[in-house]
Design an enzyme around this catalytic site. Structure first.
Site, PDB file in Angstrom:
ATOM      1  N   ASN A  26       0.863  -1.329  -0.169  1.00 13.91           N
ATOM      2  CA  ASN A  26       0.054  -0.149  -0.105  1.00 13.91           C
ATOM      3  C   ASN A  26       0.929   1.414  -0.003  1.00 13.91           C
ATOM      4  O   ASN A  26       1.629   1.445   0.688  1.00 13.91           O
ATOM      5  CB  ASN A  26      -0.921  -0.111   1.243  1.00 13.91           C
TER       6      ASN A  26
ATOM      7  N   ASP B  96      -0.024   4.579  -0.071  1.00 17.62           N
ATOM      8  CA  ASP B  96      -0.947   5.645   0.363  1.00 17.62           C
ATOM      9  C   ASP B  96       0.019   6.632   1.021  1.00 17.62           C
ATOM     10  O   ASP B  96       0.150   7.945   0.838  1.00 17.62           O
ATOM     11  CB  ASP B  96      -1.973   5.493   1.305  1.00 17.62           C
ATOM     12  N   HIS B  97       0.992   6.079   1.977  1.00 12.69           N
ATOM     13  CA  HIS B  97       1.719   7.001   2.734  1.00 12.69           C
ATOM     14  C   HIS B  97       2.996   7.635   1.917  1.00 12.69           C
ATOM     15  O   HIS B  97       3.520   8.718   2.669  1.00 12.69           O
ATOM     16  CB  HIS B  97       2.258   6.275   4.065  1.00 12.69           C
TER      17      HIS B  97
ATOM     18  N   HIS C 144      -5.592   3.977  -1.825  1.00 11.04           N
ATOM     19  CA  HIS C 144      -6.865   4.039  -1.576  1.00 11.04           C
ATOM     20  C   HIS C 144      -7.179   5.535  -1.840  1.00 11.04           C
ATOM     21  O   HIS C 144      -6.431   6.584  -1.593  1.00 11.04           O
ATOM     22  CB  HIS C 144      -6.955   3.953   0.267  1.00 11.04           C
TER      23      HIS C 144
ATOM     24  N   ARG D 151      -9.214   8.257  -1.318  1.00  9.15           N
ATOM     25  CA  ARG D 151     -10.453   8.662  -0.452  1.00  9.15           C
ATOM     26  C   ARG D 151     -11.223   9.882  -0.895  1.00  9.15           C
ATOM     27  O   ARG D 151     -10.679  10.697  -1.734  1.00  9.15           O
ATOM     28  CB  ARG D 151      -9.833   9.145   0.947  1.00  9.15           C
TER      29      ARG D 151
ATOM     30  N   ARG E 218      -6.876  12.793   0.705  1.00  8.32           N
ATOM     31  CA  ARG E 218      -5.877  13.354   1.622  1.00  8.32           C
ATOM     32  C   ARG E 218      -4.674  12.780   1.285  1.00  8.32           C
ATOM     33  O   ARG E 218      -3.437  13.400   1.656  1.00  8.32           O
ATOM     34  CB  ARG E 218      -6.351  13.080   3.109  1.00  8.32           C
TER      35      ARG E 218
ATOM     36  N   GLU F 143      -8.463   0.584  -3.194  1.00  8.46           N
ATOM     37  CA  GLU F 143      -9.567   0.646  -2.004  1.00  8.46           C
ATOM     38  C   GLU F 143     -10.532   1.839  -1.870  1.00  8.46           C
ATOM     39  O   GLU F 143      -9.859   3.188  -2.574  1.00  8.46           O
ATOM     40  CB  GLU F 143      -8.652   0.879  -0.624  1.00  8.46           C
TER      41      GLU F 143
ATOM     42  N   THR G 145      -7.056   6.791   9.896  1.00 10.08           N
ATOM     43  CA  THR G 145      -6.893   5.797   8.893  1.00 10.08           C
ATOM     44  C   THR G 145      -8.076   4.931   8.980  1.00 10.08           C
ATOM     45  O   THR G 145      -8.942   5.053   9.961  1.00 10.08           O
ATOM     46  CB  THR G 145      -5.628   4.959   9.211  1.00 10.08           C
ATOM     47  N   THR G 146      -8.414   4.051   8.303  1.00 12.76           N
ATOM     48  CA  THR G 146      -9.601   3.445   8.248  1.00 12.76           C
ATOM     49  C   THR G 146      -9.798   2.491   9.405  1.00 12.76           C
ATOM     50  O   THR G 146      -9.037   1.712   9.915  1.00 12.76           O
ATOM     51  CB  THR G 146      -9.537   2.009   7.006  1.00 12.76           C
TER      52      THR G 146
ATOM     53  N   GLU H  14     -11.180  -9.306   2.997  1.00 14.92           N
ATOM     54  CA  GLU H  14     -10.082  -8.779   3.675  1.00 14.92           C
ATOM     55  C   GLU H  14     -10.440  -8.860   5.184  1.00 14.92           C
ATOM     56  O   GLU H  14     -11.047  -7.816   5.481  1.00 14.92           O
ATOM     57  CB  GLU H  14      -9.344  -7.404   3.072  1.00 14.92           C
TER      58      GLU H  14
ATOM     59  N   HIS I 109      -4.127  -4.358   7.577  1.00 20.08           N
ATOM     60  CA  HIS I 109      -4.116  -3.293   8.745  1.00 20.08           C
ATOM     61  C   HIS I 109      -3.213  -3.452   9.753  1.00 20.08           C
ATOM     62  O   HIS I 109      -3.656  -4.584  10.609  1.00 20.08           O
ATOM     63  CB  HIS I 109      -5.759  -3.019   9.021  1.00 20.08           C
TER      64      HIS I 109
HETATM   65  N1  PXP Z   1      -6.015  -2.841   4.061  1.00 17.28           N
HETATM   66  C1  PXP Z   1      -6.856  -1.901   4.277  1.00 17.28           C
HETATM   67  C2  PXP Z   1      -8.306  -2.250   3.603  1.00 17.28           C
HETATM   68  C3  PXP Z   1      -6.800  -0.715   4.633  1.00 17.28           C
HETATM   69  O1  PXP Z   1      -7.514   0.481   4.579  1.00 17.28           O
HETATM   70  C4  PXP Z   1      -5.458  -0.189   4.996  1.00 17.28           C
HETATM   71  C5  PXP Z   1      -5.051   1.149   5.284  1.00 17.28           C
HETATM   72  O2  PXP Z   1      -5.149   1.880   4.177  1.00 17.28           O
HETATM   73  C6  PXP Z   1      -4.347  -1.361   4.824  1.00 17.28           C
HETATM   74  C7  PXP Z   1      -4.766  -2.575   4.400  1.00 17.28           C
HETATM   75  C8  PXP Z   1      -2.831  -1.037   5.173  1.00 17.28           C
HETATM   76  O3  PXP Z   1      -2.884  -0.852   6.401  1.00 17.28           O
HETATM   77  P1  PXP Z   1      -1.450  -0.028   6.881  1.00 17.28           P
HETATM   78  O4  PXP Z   1      -1.120   1.032   6.431  1.00 17.28           O
HETATM   79  O5  PXP Z   1      -1.721  -0.315   8.648  1.00 17.28           O
HETATM   80  O6  PXP Z   1      -0.424  -1.546   6.872  1.00 17.28           O
END
Ligand code: PXP
Length: 279
Positions: A49, A51-52, A85, A87, A91, A112, A142-143, A193, A233
């Site tokens: 992922n 996103d960050h 993701h 959103r 963000r 996502e 976060t989610t 998931e 997650h």
């Molecule tokens: N799976 C889902 C559905 C998520 O929403 C996220 C966070 O965006 C992740 C996995 C990844 O989570 P983490 O960043 O804590 O590894």
């Protein structure tokens, strides 16, 4: 280095490297993208992922670091999938990121999204390999929890119909809860998931073992319902192994821990280290 352009509209890739690697992989793309991970082999697949990476970029509203570049390095480090993701509040990931990643990622692309009509429409247009439906709340960091398929059944069913009609595989992000898993099967999901956030947050051996046992029980229910098993997650280099070892585990989506480690050792190496732990 001068900052060229804030990301948000039509973006320009900041590095030639990405284009070169993409060119090199173009032939591989068509065959690899459409292969379901559980058909390729029996190990858990790693979805990275990114996103960050975009979170750091958006902190300065500039064009670096580019999540597209990170995705390329993740692939070089052995990622089986790239997860992002989009959103509603944009963000971190921007529409441009999804557009460019849709054209450049050569492994599985997992988007996502929440069941907001605008985002579902974008997903149907960009056609990722997989859509993971998640709940979204503007106030959250976060989610926070899994989808409530019982309370929001109609809305989620409508989003699922549009995504399935667009030919996109659907995974639902759920707490390890018997009722939610049963509802996912009824709704015709392809995969579930399991939300590993509570397992990740729990401290103390006994309490963590109890959370793992909840996940194992939910994993069995997902498999028995004929659905593909994913988890994610809060997973880290320290806590991932028992989750990866759950029977039938097919895909793990991991973001924050990999991005955090990448700051220290580089993205490709951080992905390589996680890949060794999950497979
Ligand atoms: N799976 C889902 C559905 C998520 O929403 C996220 C966070 O965006 C992740 C996995 C990844 O989570 P983490 O960043 O804590 O590894």
């Amino acid at each position: 280095m001068p900052v060229r352009k804030a990301v948000g509209g039509t973006g320009i890739l900041p590095v030639c490297l990405v284009a070169l690697v993409v060119q090199h992989w173009q032939d591989a793309s068509a065959t690899r993208r459409k292969t379901a991970p559980n058909q390729r082999d029996l190990m858990a697949q790693l979805g990275v992922n990114i996103d960050h990476v975009a979170t750091v970029r958006q902190a300065r509203q500039t064009n670096e670091p580019d999540p597209v570049w990170a995705a390329t390095l993740a692939e070089l480090g052995g990622a089986d999938g790239i997860t992002l993701h989009l959103r509603e509040d944009r963000r971190h990931i921007q529409d441009r990121d999804l557009r460019v990643l849709s054209e450049t990622v050569t492994v599985k692309l997992n988007l996502e999204l929440a069941s907001h009509p605008e985002i579902v429409k974008i997903a149907c247009h960009s056609k990722p390999d997989q859509a993971t439906l998640v709940p979204e709340n503007r106030e959250e960091i976060t989610t926070e929890g899994g989808l409530d398929l019982v309370a929001h059944r109609q809305r989620i069913a409508e989003a699922m119909k549009q995504l399935h009609d667009a030919g996109i595989t659907i995974s639902l992000f759920l707490d390890p809860d018997e009722r939610q898993i049963a509802a996912a099967a009824e709704l015709g999901a392809d995969a579930v998931e399991l939300h590993t956030g509570q397992y990740a947050l729990t401290t103390g051996e006994d309490r963590q073992a109890a959370e793992l046992s909840k996940l194992a029980d939910a994993a069995r229910r997902v498999r028995d319902a004929g659905l593909v098993l994913h988890a994610g997650h809060g997973l880290t280099y320290r806590n991932v192994k028992p989750v990866a070892a759950l029977a039938g585990m097919t895909e793990l989506n991991i973001g924050h821990s990999i991005v955090a480690r990448a700051i220290m050792v580089g993205f490709e190496e951080a992905v390589r280290e996680m890949k060794r732990l999950v497979s």
